[in-house]
Design a protein around this motif. Structure first.
Motif: not given
Length: 66
Positions: A1-14, A59-64, A27-33
């Protein structure tokens, strides 16, 4: 598996969630969270709850509820 770029708001798999550590996940979370992130061990199904009762999903890169 290739490495992912860790960016805020980027969804990831399980599988990616399993591979990443706490520092990488925050690092995937917005600063407020970030202060509410309890650590990977306390994320049920890739989600965790904030102080106001809303849940953030890696998994959604956001609020449920969105």
């Amino acid at each position: 598996m290739e490495p992912i770029k860790l960016r805020v708001g980027r969804p990831i798999t399980r599988e990616q969630f399993d591979e990443l550590d706490d520092e990488q996940l925050v690092r995937l979370l917005p600063k407020a969270c970030r202060e509410f992130f309890p650590g990977k061990d306390f994320c049920a199904d890739g989600c965790f709850y904030l102080h106001d009762g809303t849940a953030w999903s890696f998994y959604k890169a956001g609020f449920v509820d969105d």
